[in-house]
Every structure is written in structure tokens, then in C-alpha cells.
Write a protein that holds these residues in place. Structure first.
Motif, PDB file in Angstrom:
ATOM      1  N   TYR A 607       0.845  -1.194   0.000  1.00 48.72           N
ATOM      2  CA  TYR A 607       0.000   0.000   0.000  1.00 48.72           C
ATOM      3  C   TYR A 607       0.885   1.251   0.000  1.00 48.72           C
ATOM      4  O   TYR A 607       1.220   1.799   1.047  1.00 48.72           O
ATOM      5  CB  TYR A 607      -0.931  -0.007   1.216  1.00 48.72           C
ATOM      6  CG  TYR A 607      -1.894  -1.163   1.208  1.00 48.72           C
ATOM      7  CD1 TYR A 607      -3.066  -1.114   0.451  1.00 48.72           C
ATOM      8  CD2 TYR A 607      -1.635  -2.323   1.944  1.00 48.72           C
ATOM      9  CE1 TYR A 607      -3.951  -2.190   0.433  1.00 48.72           C
ATOM     10  CE2 TYR A 607      -2.510  -3.405   1.938  1.00 48.72           C
ATOM     11  CZ  TYR A 607      -3.667  -3.324   1.178  1.00 48.72           C
ATOM     12  OH  TYR A 607      -4.544  -4.392   1.154  1.00 48.72           O
ATOM     13  N   GLY A 608       1.268   1.683  -1.188  1.00 43.06           N
ATOM     14  CA  GLY A 608       2.207   2.810  -1.300  1.00 43.06           C
ATOM     15  C   GLY A 608       1.562   4.158  -1.514  1.00 43.06           C
ATOM     16  O   GLY A 608       2.173   5.191  -1.245  1.00 43.06           O
ATOM     17  N   ARG A 612      -0.752   5.727  -9.875  1.00 40.78           N
ATOM     18  CA  ARG A 612      -0.730   4.520 -10.698  1.00 40.78           C
ATOM     19  C   ARG A 612       0.616   4.285 -11.388  1.00 40.78           C
ATOM     20  O   ARG A 612       1.127   3.168 -11.392  1.00 40.78           O
ATOM     21  CB  ARG A 612      -1.845   4.583 -11.746  1.00 40.78           C
ATOM     22  CG  ARG A 612      -1.980   3.304 -12.571  1.00 40.78           C
ATOM     23  CD  ARG A 612      -3.157   3.406 -13.514  1.00 40.78           C
ATOM     24  NE  ARG A 612      -4.423   3.502 -12.786  1.00 40.78           N
ATOM     25  CZ  ARG A 612      -5.158   2.436 -12.446  1.00 40.78           C
ATOM     26  NH1 ARG A 612      -4.735   1.221 -12.739  1.00 40.78           N
ATOM     27  NH2 ARG A 612      -6.293   2.605 -11.811  1.00 40.78           N
ATOM     28  N   MET A 615       3.163   3.134  -8.793  1.00 36.84           N
ATOM     29  CA  MET A 615       2.867   1.804  -8.268  1.00 36.84           C
ATOM     30  C   MET A 615       3.106   0.732  -9.341  1.00 36.84           C
ATOM     31  O   MET A 615       3.497  -0.401  -9.020  1.00 36.84           O
ATOM     32  CB  MET A 615       1.434   1.736  -7.751  1.00 36.84           C
ATOM     33  CG  MET A 615       1.124   2.695  -6.595  1.00 36.84           C
ATOM     34  SD  MET A 615       2.289   2.606  -5.203  1.00 36.84           S
ATOM     35  CE  MET A 615       2.011   0.944  -4.594  1.00 36.84           C
ATOM     36  N   ALA A 638      -1.422  -3.061 -10.528  1.00 38.98           N
ATOM     37  CA  ALA A 638      -1.248  -1.842  -9.741  1.00 38.98           C
ATOM     38  C   ALA A 638      -2.448  -0.922  -9.901  1.00 38.98           C
ATOM     39  O   ALA A 638      -3.087  -0.870 -10.957  1.00 38.98           O
ATOM     40  CB  ALA A 638       0.025  -1.110 -10.174  1.00 38.98           C
ATOM     41  N   TYR A 641      -3.307   3.232  -5.397  1.00 37.43           N
ATOM     42  CA  TYR A 641      -2.982   3.127  -3.972  1.00 37.43           C
ATOM     43  C   TYR A 641      -2.203   1.873  -3.600  1.00 37.43           C
ATOM     44  O   TYR A 641      -1.642   1.799  -2.512  1.00 37.43           O
ATOM     45  CB  TYR A 641      -4.255   3.226  -3.129  1.00 37.43           C
ATOM     46  CG  TYR A 641      -5.211   2.055  -3.227  1.00 37.43           C
ATOM     47  CD1 TYR A 641      -5.167   1.023  -2.308  1.00 37.43           C
ATOM     48  CD2 TYR A 641      -6.177   1.991  -4.236  1.00 37.43           C
ATOM     49  CE1 TYR A 641      -6.041  -0.046  -2.378  1.00 37.43           C
ATOM     50  CE2 TYR A 641      -7.058   0.929  -4.317  1.00 37.43           C
ATOM     51  CZ  TYR A 641      -6.996  -0.088  -3.390  1.00 37.43           C
ATOM     52  OH  TYR A 641      -7.863  -1.150  -3.472  1.00 37.43           O
ATOM     53  N   THR A 643       0.001  -2.022  -4.977  1.00 34.21           N
ATOM     54  CA  THR A 643       0.519  -2.985  -5.952  1.00 34.21           C
ATOM     55  C   THR A 643       0.336  -4.380  -5.373  1.00 34.21           C
ATOM     56  O   THR A 643       0.736  -4.632  -4.231  1.00 34.21           O
ATOM     57  CB  THR A 643       2.014  -2.744  -6.239  1.00 34.21           C
ATOM     58  OG1 THR A 643       2.189  -1.427  -6.763  1.00 34.21           O
ATOM     59  CG2 THR A 643       2.557  -3.763  -7.242  1.00 34.21           C
TER      60      THR A 643
END
Length: 811
Positions: A607-608, A612, A615, A638, A641, A643
């Protein structure tokens, strides 16, 4: 205080108008070198920008071009022309107004150069072309003012960089030229003011009364949004009811393909036969003009549209804006909201329609940002050197020049203020020779230095080819679509060449809201016939694919950390509550990872919240690292929010995967011989003039251009790895295409604080990503039923089936 001529004040009085304070302030500051006006949509920005011009022309006897107006959109220039004609004609002012875009007939363009109007409305590309002619000093000799509309949109693109370079040329011709910038949505006024003014001149900022707060909320629908997808088919009945309840509604989408799908679904459900149109950049100009004219007349109840109508179109009868899908960017949302009730001190009315469950949260974050009055933006990067190379060639077309003089001009543009002489000389050398590895080829020997030190075109005939390739817009390779007839049928618009290559005779697709049948490809034109099918393929229009802004992502993370969510619909609030029970919520200061088994595979969800593109890049880099660590990855998907990676082995220790140095090294290795770099190089080479897409008598198709750019890329990598264009390409690729900067921002934000939760089942937040994996073309009822069963099974596995009735993914 400056006064308007009596003929203008009398005209105001007959209409019951009084001059607004910010309009008076713009009139008072007409003599300043640069002025930025920030005023709400419908607040009379355009009139404020033109009042000094009208006042000057009403009382003087100006010969030639007085004011140049530049906008990002052709439609906006046409709209302003219509609106300016009203006071000029009503008052009887002897003012000639004309517009000049790529759609203007050649005969009219020639007349404009020979006998310029008092006011010329144009676009950045057309202005750059005008500055390339030898007679530019004569045409612009009397220029007093330049008005840049929607300057915030120009400041975020290479089109804006090209425009500001063109203004440095105009300023050299007309040292007393005044600059005016107009915008309703500026996140950093000081930065935009610095961008507008000639460096190091000051720029005044005029802030108008912001007016009433917009009336904006989420649209309530009987059906809950699906878990994944972007079509918002669940909202069609509710949207139709809103159209019926309002005079005119604009329905915005983030991509052209989504607009086509939604328009088709809306039309099929439109049992009352309401007049509804569609408008986006891939449609034929005639069709776009027809829709715009119908809107002006008030003939349409709704228009499904994209960014082609984001900016400044003054349609006073629009009383509702609907945004389909999460806005991704607060500034863009505010701009779109402003299309409704386009009048002074009238609140704009807008509805947000989340296309899937997670977008409900994003829409809530956007609503709170609008309420707080905070806009998102990114720091300006230095001026791109490929645009500078094109500018140098444009300047050479206009006649000989001194390098010292041109360097002084260029560094007057804010984005290029920090340009070093060595960087400028490298661009000049590239324009003259093509660079070390290419200087032996005559085709790239374009400039020479005369004995008197001035630079000029080596062959004057090259000017025509340079002019044919002016511009920075790099659309995907598009093919014209026409109805098939013996002598060439009605043009419908354009589709991507890559999409056309997948079509076989008999295939159907959507364009302009109608289903057409592919017949043949003839001379770079896709020939089609009308078809009554209700299940078409969808043209994959290039369009703009937005990533959620950093500021909006931060707000989303803050919402996820709340104790409860009374402002969210129950289906979404329950989903988030279940996530907290099964795992935990992502937060700003940590990187949350989840791993779980599912159907014989091991999954890792990261959760990075980095957008888009970033990710997607993270998925590429992490799977590469997992291969190196023998973790057997099989693939990934991905979103903005997260991947999601699946493979054969679980991840027990994530630290080796997220080593910044190893990620950077992996990126460099992956980019070195990758299609992303070649794609980026092709765009840079087109803008810088190394590759000509348009040549007299012919135009390269996408495959030809790709083939030639790939050969050049491989040649330069082998024989001239420090070539200017390769250096520019690396910067471009690290920016927009792979967005590695946002990965680095993510790592800096979390500072190595990584939490890995090993779960026994899919987490609620990860479940929608598994549905993203299944987003493949679906044909026929059997496949749809299988996909429906897959969705229901997946939701049960994630413990989500009890929240709402299972729904088919909105593909």
C-alpha cells in the motif's frame, strides 16, 4: 483610478452591469509589466483581461495587432471570440477580432499575417508557428498586450514552456509588451506569477472575491458501486434523473474510452429521448463544433465529455456538473465544478460519482479538500531542453541570430532562468549538427555559423519541414475513422493505431457514441459502416490518464485512520471496518504490506499510495528483486494506492525488497533496454526535431516512426551514450512515465518503517485488486457468468459478501 471610455460604461449601464472590483484593479494596473488575476469561474476574468484593450482601442487609432490572446484549447479561443464580439458589435467599436488555430483555413492565415487584426486569439502551437516567419517583426511590431487564459493549465505542460519561449521572442520584438495571466485555480500564486513574468521582472497578483462556496456532494445511487472498474454503470439511472431535474448538465470523465462507454449506456437507458451529446478530443472537429453550437443554443440537456471542456467555456445555462470517477486532482475538480452556474456570485453545483468502492473514499477526500480551499500542485521543473531545441530551430527559421542574444532571451523565461550557458550551447550544437554520433549525416546538419558569428539555417528550404513539425503535443498514433463510401464518407474521429491493428473485418467499436463496424484500413484511414450492435468493442483512446495527486493521497490516508466513517455510505464504512478487523489501515508514516495465500498462489500487497504510474513501476522493480531472491513472482497489478504481486513463494522479510539503492539500480538496469525508454526517447526526439513526423507530401505512420526512433536510440546508446537527447530521455522517463520520484517520496515518507502482516485470507482492501487482474475482454454471456461467479467467490473469500449483495465488476 483609471476610467473606462463613456461608450463602454454606457454599454455596461444598458445591461444593468457595474464593473467588478477586480476588473477595475486590472484596468488600474494595465501599465504593469505583468499581472496575474485569480478570480472564480464566472467572475468576469476574460472581461477583466480585455477591458484595458477595449478601452485603448475605443479611444485610439491603433494600427495592426494590439492584443494577443492565448488559450490551451481551440474551443476556448472560439468561445472567447463569440463573447468579445458582443460588446464590440453592440458598442460599434472599430475593432477587428480573429482566431487562429490548426483548424483555421490557410487563406485566412495568410490574410492575418499580411493585415493582422487588432485582437488575435490563438493557441501555443499557432503562436510558435507565427514567430517562425521572417515577417514576424512586422506582424507583431505594435503588440501591446498578451493575455494568457487558464495559465495554470499551461504552466503544467511543455506546451506552456513553448509558449513562454515564444513570449521571450515577442518581448524582444516589443520590449514594452504587457503580460496578463488569468486563472480560477492556482495552488501557488507566487510560483505562477514568477512563471508569467519576464525574469527578473516583478508580477502583480490580483485576487478577486472567491464568491460563494460551491454546492458539491456525492450522488446517492440505489445500487452500491462495484468493487473494481471505472465505468460507473451502476449510476446511470440516478444520473438520468439529475439530467431531467436540471437545464443543462456536463458529465465529465477522466478518459475518452470511459466517456464513450458511459455515453453509450446512458443513451440506451434514455427512454425519454433527452437530447444528449458527447465531446472529446478524438472526435472529428465538425462533430465537436456541432455539439458546442448546440450547447450555445441551449439545445442539449447534457454533454458527456472529458478534459476537452475543462477550461473556460462560457455556457451560462449549465446548472450542474457531474464528475464520473474519482477526480484524482483537486485543482482539476474545482476547474470542472466551475463550468456550472458560470455567473458572478452564483454557487457552482456539482455531484461526484465514484466508479468503484475505493473511489468513494477518494471522492470524500476531494470534497474535504474543496471545502478547505486547498489545491494540489507540484513544484515546477526546469525548462525542458527538447522544447528549447525546437525553439532554437524555430528562431533560425525566422532569420539569422546571435547566440548571445538568444541565450539572453531564453533565460528571460522563468522556467529557463537557471539554464547555464553550457546547457544552451549543447542544445545549439545539437540543432546545428545532431551531436557527436550523427554529425556525419547531412540530414542533421541544419544550422551553420557565418563568418560574422551569426547562426542561420544551412538550407533555407529546411524551414518548411521545421514548421510542419512545430508543437509539443505527443498524441498516440491516431488514424482517421470515416464511414465507407465510394468517395470517402463522413469523418467520425480518430482511434489509436495500435487499437486499429487488433481489428478484423466485422469487429465493432464505439466512436462518438455510435457503434460502427470495421470494414478496412485504406491509406491510413479506418473505413467503417454503421452497426446496430449493443455489445461493441471499445476504442482505446489515448486521452490523459491521471494519477491521484500526492496531496489527495495524503487526505485519503488521513481518512483511513479515523475511528469511524459516518460521512461514508454504509457499504464503504463497513468495508473499511472489516479491513481494520482482518489487518490494519495504511498510514502516512509507514509502508503497510500484507501477504496471504489464495488458490495455490502467494500474494503480497504493497500500500504505497504513490499514484498509478509509480505503483506500476514499483511492481516491475519488486518482481525483479523477487526473481533475484528466488521468490518466484508470477505477475502483478497496480492501482493508484497499491501494488498486488502473486507468485509461488511467500515473502517473510520485506527489507531486502525495499532497499532504495537496489531499487534505483534495478530501475537503471530495467530502463536501459526497455520499451519505456524507447517510447520516451521517441517523444523527446520528435519535439527536439531529430525525427520528423510530418514531411512534405507524406506523414510517417506510427510503426515507421517507432522503427526509425528505435534505430536512432540503439545507435546513440552504443556510440554516443552521453548524447543530449539520451540525457533528456532519462529525465523524462524518471518523471511522468515511471514516476520514480514518487516512489522515492514514498520511501522517504515511510523512512524504512515497514509493517508486514501475514494473513490467512485476502484482506478487504486487497480484494478489489484481484478483480483488476481479471479485467480482460469479455465476450458472450457464458464468460460474463463465469466472471460473476469468480467475483462472488472472491468476495466470500475476503469476508465481504455479507456487506452488500455481490455485484458484477464494472468493466
Amino acid at each position: 483610478m483609471s476610467r473606462l471610455p463613456d461608450v463602454i460604461t454606457d454599454w455596461f449601464s444598458t445591461r444593468g452591469w457595474t464593473i467588478h472590483p477586480h476588473q477595475q484593479e486590472m484596468l488600474d494596473r494595465a501599465g504593469e509589466p505583468a499581472t496575474l488575476l485569480i478570480a472564480p469561474t464566472g467572475g468576469g476574468k476574460t472581461m477583466a483581461g480585455f477591458l484595458p484593450t477595449l478601452a485603448d482601442l475605443a479611444t485610439g487609432d491603433h494600427q495592426g495587432l494590439h492584443t494577443l490572446y492565448v488559450s490551451p484549447l481551440k474551443a476556448l479561443a472560439a468561445d472567447i471570440k463569440r463573447n468579445l464580439r458582443t460588446p464590440v458589435d453592440d458598442i460599434g467599436l472599430p475593432i477587428r477580432i480573429d482566431d487562429r488555430t490548426g483548424d483555421t483555413p490557410a487563406s485566412r492565415k495568410r490574410r492575418q499575417r499580411a493585415d493582422p487584426p487588432h485582437i488575435l486569439l490563438t493557441t501555443p502551437e499557432s503562436l510558435a508557428l507565427l514567430t517562425s516567419y521572417e515577417d514576424a517583426p512586422r506582424m507583431f511590431a505594435g503588440l501591446k498586450r498578451v493575455v494568457l487564459d487558464e495559465i495554470h493549465a499551461l504552466a503544467d505542460s511543455k506546451r506552456g514552456d513553448q509558449l513562454m519561449l515564444a513570449l521571450t521572442r515577442l518581448q524582444a520584438i516589443c520590449p514594452d509588451m504587457r503580460r496578463v495571466g488569468l486563472s480560477a485555480t492556482v495552488d501557488d500564486p507566487a510560483a505562477i506569477a514568477q512563471y508569467l513574468a519576464r525574469h527578473p521582472d516583478p508580477c502583480d497578483i490580483v485576487l478577486a472575491d472567491p464568491g460563494p462556496a460551491p454546492d458539491i456532494r456525492m450522488l446517492n445511487t440505489d445500487a452500491a458501486p462495484p468493487w473494481a472498474g471505472g465505468g460507473a454503470a451502476h449510476a446511470i439511472p440516478a444520473v438520468l434523473e439529475q439530467i431531467k431535474a436540471h437545464r443543462t448538465t456536463l458529465i465529465f470523465h477522466n478518459t475518452r474510452a470511459q466517456a464513450e462507454i458511459f455515453f453509450r449506456n446512458l443513451w440506451l437507458a434514455n427512454e425519454d429521448g433527452l437530447p444528449i451529446g458527447i465531446h472529446h478530443g478524438s472526435l472529428d472537429r465538425v462533430q465537436r463544433d456541432r455539439v458546442e453550437a448546440a450547447m450555445v443554443r441551449g439545445d442539449l440537456r447534457a454533454v458527456v465529455c472529458t478534459g476537452s471542456l475543462d477550461l473556460g467555456i462560457d455556457w451560462g445555462d449549465v446548472d450542474l456538473v457531474i464528475q464520473i470517477g474519482a477526480p484524482k486532482n483537486v485543482k482539476r475538480l474545482v476547474q470542472r465544478i466551475g463550468r456550472a452556474n458560470h455567473r458572478y456570485n452564483a454557487p457552482s453545483k456539482a455531484l461526484l460519482v465514484p466508479a468503484n468502492r475505493f473511489e468513494v473514499v477518494e471522492c470524500r477526500a476531494a470534497l474535504e479538500a474543496v471545502e478547505a480551499g486547498t489545491l494540489d500542485g507540484s513544484p515546477r521543473s526546469p525548462g525542458p531542453r527538447d522544447v528549447l531545441c525546437q525553439h532554437i530551430l524555430i528562431r533560425a527559421c525566422a532569420g539569422p541570430f546571435a547566440a548571445d542574444d538568444l541565450f539572453a532571451e531564453v533565460t528571460g523565461a522563468g522556467a529557463y532562468a537557471s539554464l547555464t550557458r553550457a546547457e544552451f550551447d549543447a542544445c545549439l550544437d545539437f540543432c546545428a549538427t545532431g551531436g557527436y554520433a550523427l554529425r556525419v549525416y547531412d540530414q542533421w546538419q541544419r544550422l551553420l555559423q557565418r563568418p560574422d558569428g551569426l547562426w542561420q539555417l544551412r538550407d533555407p528550404r529546411a524551414a518548411r519541414r521545421i514548421r510542419m513539425n512545430i508543437g509539443t503535443i505527443q498524441d498516440a498514433d491516431l488514424l482517421k475513422v470515416r464511414l465507407k463510401r465510394s468517395r470517402g464518407g463522413k469523418p467520425l474521429g480518430e482511434i489509436e493505431e495500435a487499437f486499429a491493428a487488433t481489428l478484423t473485418p466485422g469487429d465493432t467499436f464505439l466512436i462518438g457514441g455510435q457503434v460502427v463496424r470495421y470494414e478496412s484500413l485504406r491509406e491510413m484511414t479506418v473505413e467503417v459502416s454503421r452497426n446496430a450492435s449493443k455489445t461493441p468493442k471499445v476504442a482505446v483512446f489515448s486521452g490523459t490518464k491521471f494519477a491521484t495527486s500526492t496531496q489527495l493521497s495524503t487526505r485519503i490516508l488521513d481518512i483511513l485512520q479515523r475511528d469511524s466513517w459516518p460521512d461514508l455510505p454504509p457499504h464503504t464504512a463497513n468495508w473499511l471496518a472489516l479491513q481494520r478487523q482482518v489487518s490494519e489501515m495504511p498510514r502516512r508514516g509507514q509502508l503497510l504490506l500484507e501477504s496471504f495465500p489464495f488458490r495455490g498462489r502467494e500474494y503480497l500487497c504493497v500500500y504505497g499510495f504513490a499514484g498509478r504510474n509509480a505503483m506500476q513501476t514499483l511492481g516491475l522493480l519488486l518482481t525483479k528483486r523477487m526473481e533475484e531472491l528466488s521468490l518466484d513472482p508470477l505477475g502483478f497489478v497496480a492501482t493508484d494506492y497499491a501494488t498486488l504481486i502473486w507468485g509461488l513463494s511467500p515473502v517473510d522479510d520485506p527489507a531486502p525488497l525495499f532497499d532504495p539503492d537496489k531499487l534505483r539500480a534495478g530501475l537503471d538496469g530495467w530502463l536501459a533496454d526497455n520499451a519505456v525508454m524507447k517510447r520516451s526517447f521517441r517523444a523527446v526526439a520528435n519535439i527536439a526535431g531529430l525525427i520528423e513526423r510530418n514531411t512534405p507530401g507524406q506523414r510517417k505512420n506510427g510503426r515507421q516512426a517507432t522503427f526509425s526512433s528505435d534505430i536512432l536510440y540503439d545507435t546513440l546508446r552504443k556510440y554516443d551514450p552521453d548524447h543530449l537527447l539520451l540525457d533528456i530521455t532519462r529525465q523524462e522517463a524518471l518523471g511522468g512515465l515511471v514516476d520514480f520520484g514518487r516512489i522515492e517520496e514514498m520511501l522517504a515518507r515511510t523512512k524504512g518503517r515497514t509493517t508486514l502482516n501475514r494473513l490467512t485470507r485476502i484482506s478487504p482492501l486487497a480484494a478489489p485488486l484481484l478483480l483488476e487482474v481479471g479485467k480482460v475482454p469479455v465476450k458472450g454471456a457464458a464468460q460474463e457468468k463465469l466472471l460473476q461467479r469468480e467475483t462472488e467467490d472472491l468476495m466470500r473469500s475476503a469476508g465481504l459478501a455479507e456487506l452488500t449483495p455481490p455485484q458484477e465488476p464494472d468493466l
